[in-house]
Design a protein around this motif. Structure first.
Motif, short mmCIF file in Angstrom:
data_model
loop_
_atom_site.label_atom_id
_atom_site.label_comp_id
_atom_site.label_asym_id
_atom_site.label_seq_id
_atom_site.Cartn_x
_atom_site.Cartn_y
_atom_site.Cartn_z
N UNK A 17 57.00 11.45 18.90
CA UNK A 17 58.12 12.31 19.05
C UNK A 17 58.54 12.51 17.56
N UNK A 18 59.46 13.53 17.46
CA UNK A 18 60.03 13.75 15.94
C UNK A 18 61.27 14.41 16.25
N UNK A 19 62.25 13.78 15.63
CA UNK A 19 63.71 14.33 15.84
C UNK A 19 64.37 14.85 14.39
N UNK A 20 65.17 15.60 14.36
CA UNK A 20 65.84 16.12 13.20
C UNK A 20 67.22 15.06 12.93
N UNK A 21 67.33 14.45 11.81
CA UNK A 21 68.40 13.62 11.56
C UNK A 21 69.69 14.11 11.37
N UNK A 22 69.58 15.20 10.55
CA UNK A 22 71.29 15.98 10.48
C UNK A 22 71.59 16.51 11.77
N UNK A 23 70.65 16.92 12.54
CA UNK A 23 71.03 17.75 13.81
C UNK A 23 71.58 16.70 14.75
N UNK A 24 70.98 15.49 14.67
CA UNK A 24 71.50 14.34 15.57
C UNK A 24 72.87 13.70 15.05
N UNK A 25 72.87 13.77 13.64
CA UNK A 25 74.34 12.97 12.96
C UNK A 25 75.29 14.42 13.31
#
Ligand code: FA5
Length: 219
Positions: free
Chosen positions: A187-195
């Protein structure tokens, strides 16, 4: 049992694309707008995602493999409220015997509950990445309205947070892993988008402008 893995930001085209089943003429390369580094025949680029760490880990570590890789990535995206040319992702990769989509779903559910609260659930939607099959987009139930529909989730009750899927057998085989015996998920997530979702930040540029009033909100 998870380990933190690392890889270079100046990456070879092979790890960033070819090793992920993205062929030179494959239109999927255009899904990610790339900063290439001169000279062109060196085949070097600024990595467009943290996924090249998957192959680096598979080639150097023993199975079973449980890794996460947080890191900086680069794309020639125009700067706007939700895009920056430099941003951060967190990659996850598991490879072992009898790893199934159910393990992926359970892991994602746990991540989402730890990150957004116990009441959150996830939804997997069919998607496409050349390096996973099947591939999914992962949505989290809206933490503002609980799923009823509001301005944060654009009245759908769900918010997209990452891409994921079962590691493509061809990717396993390229690293010398027997795809008949082993399977895996990533899996791969965008850190800024989650924050942004978690803290109600409506413009990604705040992270990079260095205005102390932005950081002071989170004291
Ligand atoms: C990928 O980069 C895949 N490597 C993810 C993946 C990993 C799929 C493992 C399957 C298995 P995508 O291009 O959708 O996928 O980017 C992932 C996330 O990065 C997006 O959901 C978004 O949160 C974030 N992102 C993408 N572009 C930007 C940008 N310009 N600025 C900030 N965040 C971005």
């Amino acid at each position: 049992g998870w380990e933190v893995a690392d890889g270079p930001e100046l990456e070879s085209e092979w790890y960033n694309f070819d090793a992920l089943n993205i062929k030179p003429d494959h239109p999927a390369r255009e899904m990610q707008d790339t900063f290439y580094v001169e000279p062109k025949n060196a085949h070097l680029l600024l990595r467009t995602h943290t996924s090249p760490v998957q192959m680096r880990a598979m080639l150097t570590r023993e199975l079973p493999l449980y890794i996460v890789c947080p890191g900086q990535v680069y794309r020639t995206d125009e700067l706007d409220a939700t895009h920056t040319p430099v941003f951060h992702q967190i990659e996850g990769l598991v490879v072992g015997e009898n790893i199934s989509m159910a393990n992926l779903q359970g892991t994602l559910q746990l991540i989402v509950q730890k990150m957004f609260g116990q009441d959150r659930s996830i939804r997997l939607r069919p998607s496409y990445f050349p390096f996973t099959e099947p591939s999914v987009e992962v949505d989290v139930s809206c933490f503002k309205c609980g799923g009823a529909g509001c301005n944060v989730c654009k009245k759908t009750g769900w918010i997209e947070i990452m891409g994921a899927g079962m590691v493509h057998p061809r990717v396993l085989e390229m690293s010398g892993i027997d795809a008949e015996k082993y399977s895996g998920f990533a899996f791969g997530l965008g850190q800024e988008r989650v924050a942004m979702l978690r803290y109600g930040i409506n413009d990604i540029r705040g992270f990079y402008q260095g205005d102390i009033r932005f950081s002071q909100q989170f004291k």
